[in-house]
Design a protein around this motif. Structure first.
Motif, PDB file in Angstrom:
ATOM      1  N   LEU A   1       0.879  -1.177   0.000  1.00 18.83           N
ATOM      2  CA  LEU A   1       0.000   0.000   0.000  1.00 18.83           C
ATOM      3  C   LEU A   1       0.913   1.222   0.000  1.00 18.83           C
ATOM      4  O   LEU A   1       1.694   1.425   0.938  1.00 18.83           O
ATOM      5  CB  LEU A   1      -0.910   0.003   1.222  1.00 18.83           C
ATOM      6  N   LEU A   2       0.798   2.044  -1.034  1.00 17.43           N
ATOM      7  CA  LEU A   2       1.818   3.064  -1.300  1.00 17.43           C
ATOM      8  C   LEU A   2       1.203   4.447  -1.469  1.00 17.43           C
ATOM      9  O   LEU A   2       0.338   4.650  -2.334  1.00 17.43           O
ATOM     10  CB  LEU A   2       2.578   2.658  -2.572  1.00 17.43           C
ATOM     11  N   ASP A   3       1.647   5.398  -0.639  1.00 21.86           N
ATOM     12  CA  ASP A   3       1.243   6.793  -0.793  1.00 21.86           C
ATOM     13  C   ASP A   3       1.859   7.365  -2.068  1.00 21.86           C
ATOM     14  O   ASP A   3       2.937   6.938  -2.487  1.00 21.86           O
ATOM     15  CB  ASP A   3       1.716   7.592   0.436  1.00 21.86           C
ATOM     16  N   VAL A   4       1.176   8.317  -2.688  1.00 20.93           N
ATOM     17  CA  VAL A   4       1.704   8.913  -3.922  1.00 20.93           C
ATOM     18  C   VAL A   4       2.573  10.127  -3.621  1.00 20.93           C
ATOM     19  O   VAL A   4       3.734  10.204  -4.020  1.00 20.93           O
ATOM     20  CB  VAL A   4       0.556   9.314  -4.879  1.00 20.93           C
ATOM     21  N   MET A   5       2.028  11.105  -2.883  1.00 17.18           N
ATOM     22  CA  MET A   5       2.733  12.371  -2.656  1.00 17.18           C
ATOM     23  C   MET A   5       3.640  12.256  -1.439  1.00 17.18           C
ATOM     24  O   MET A   5       3.189  12.338  -0.299  1.00 17.18           O
ATOM     25  CB  MET A   5       1.725  13.502  -2.472  1.00 17.18           C
ATOM     26  N   MET A   6       4.939  12.033  -1.694  1.00 23.73           N
ATOM     27  CA  MET A   6       5.929  11.957  -0.627  1.00 23.73           C
ATOM     28  C   MET A   6       7.149  12.767  -1.030  1.00 23.73           C
ATOM     29  O   MET A   6       7.446  12.905  -2.228  1.00 23.73           O
ATOM     30  CB  MET A   6       6.353  10.492  -0.383  1.00 23.73           C
ATOM     31  N   PRO A   7       7.876  13.343  -0.061  1.00 26.65           N
ATOM     32  CA  PRO A   7       9.125  14.039  -0.387  1.00 26.65           C
ATOM     33  C   PRO A   7      10.120  13.066  -1.000  1.00 26.65           C
ATOM     34  O   PRO A   7      10.103  11.872  -0.706  1.00 26.65           O
ATOM     35  CB  PRO A   7       9.629  14.540   0.979  1.00 26.65           C
ATOM     36  N   GLY A   8      11.019  13.562  -1.834  1.00 26.31           N
ATOM     37  CA  GLY A   8      11.987  12.672  -2.478  1.00 26.31           C
ATOM     38  C   GLY A   8      11.304  11.852  -3.552  1.00 26.31           C
ATOM     39  O   GLY A   8      10.652  12.397  -4.452  1.00 26.31           O
TER      40      GLY A   8
END
Length: 326
Positions: free
Chosen positions: A52-59
């Protein structure tokens, strides 16, 4: 419990990870990562069943991470579900393009999360079962080779000929691929034939030939009754590949369309390769002589339409023959 399926949850917001943990921790073993980089690092040592993966992340964004996972053979098969507040259709399109299997929007619904995770894990298990079944079929096909004068290359070639003819006949790509995998089972029944008959270099006596004719029935018994479409096809191929279009074949003397089409295709593929291949008891026939014989058997041994399709697709057949030359 060690037999729980495992999930990797990736989000740069600790609050979001806590929510997902609350929803999923009872049913699954969980791993956590707070950035794309941390997720990729963890995946070098762990192999979760789903991410399960978030889209908007730093880097690295979720899109970046997913693209890297799909490019790596070690992680490409792990399904990825994006969990995101993004609702733009362009974002969804990009997510599917980089290899995600689904989207869940924030704020999450616990019921939706559980249902989507369960669905995609079930799909993974179904695919693994299909692969396992296919591997068993391939190994059974090889078992028959150990009892016969034929070589593994013969089985490889005739199976690919069958796929070409099936597609030309009008099979779907999936059904033609099933025939590719079922065809190696055509002679599995030879396992049950005595070596002094099966490996006899000279002509068989009438009694010996009668015994040899039992191998389609033995093959069908070995495969048995299965719900799998692939195994049903393998059984039909094993049981009917010595039937002839004019009704003079065995074991039942079926004719024309009474014979399952997959068995009619395998019969022609098998004979074409057997005639054009050298064996301890015979020289290889030329392509011209083989085609002449097959055309003479049009409407007798072989379905007329299939003989025509063999002619029309001869170049592709000959490329396969060259690719797996002995």
């Amino acid at each position: 419990m060690t037999d729980k399926q495992s999930l990797l949850l990736v989000d740069d917001e600790p609050t979001n990870l806590r929510v997902l943990r609350t929803v999923l921790q009872e049913q699954y073993r969980l791993f956590f990562a707070k950035s794309g980089e941390e997720a990729l690092q963890l995946l070098q040592t762990e192999q979760p069943d789903l991410i399960l993966l978030d889209v908007m992340m730093p880097g690295l964004t979720g899109f970046d991470v997913c693209a890297r996972l799909k490019a790596n053979p070690a992680t490409s098969a792990i399904p990825v579900i994006f969990v995101t507040a993004l609702k733009d259709e362009m974002d969804e399109t990009k997510g599917f393009e980089v290899g995600a299997v689904d989207y869940i929007t924030k704020p999450i619904s616990p019921a939706v999360v559980r249902a989507r995770v369960k669905t995609h894990l079930s799909l993974v298990q179904a695919q693994e079962l299909k692969q396992t079944r296919l591997q068993v079929i391939q190994r059974l096909g090889r078992a028959a080779e150990y009892k016969d004068n034929e070589t593994g290359l013969h089985v490889m070639r005739m199976s690919h000929y069958a796929q070409v003819l099936a597609l030309a006949y009008g099979f779907s790509e999936q059904k033609a691929e099933d025939l590719l995998h079922a065809a190696p089972m055509h002679d599995i029944g030879k396992i049950g034939i005595a070596d002094n008959i099966l490996l006899k270099p000279g002509k068989l006596t009438g009694e010996e030939y009668t015994e040899m004719q039992k191998h389609p029935l033995i093959g069908a018994e070995i495969i048995g009754d299965c719900e799998s479409d692939l195994l049903k096809m393998a059984k039909a191929v094993a049981l009917y590949h010595h039937e002839k279009w004019d009704g003079t074949g065995y074991p039942f003397g079926l004719s024309a369309e009474q014979i399952p089409v997959e068995a009619r295709i395998v019969a022609l593929s098998d004979v074409f390769d057997a005639l054009t291949s050298a064996r301890p008891y015979k020289q290889a026939w030329s392509i011209e002589d083989t085609l002449q014989h097959i055309r003479q058997q049009k409407g007798l041994h072989f379905e007329p339409k299939l003989v025509d399709l063999l002619d029309e697709n001869l170049q592709q057949i000959l490329e396969i023959k060259q690719r797996w030359a002995e």
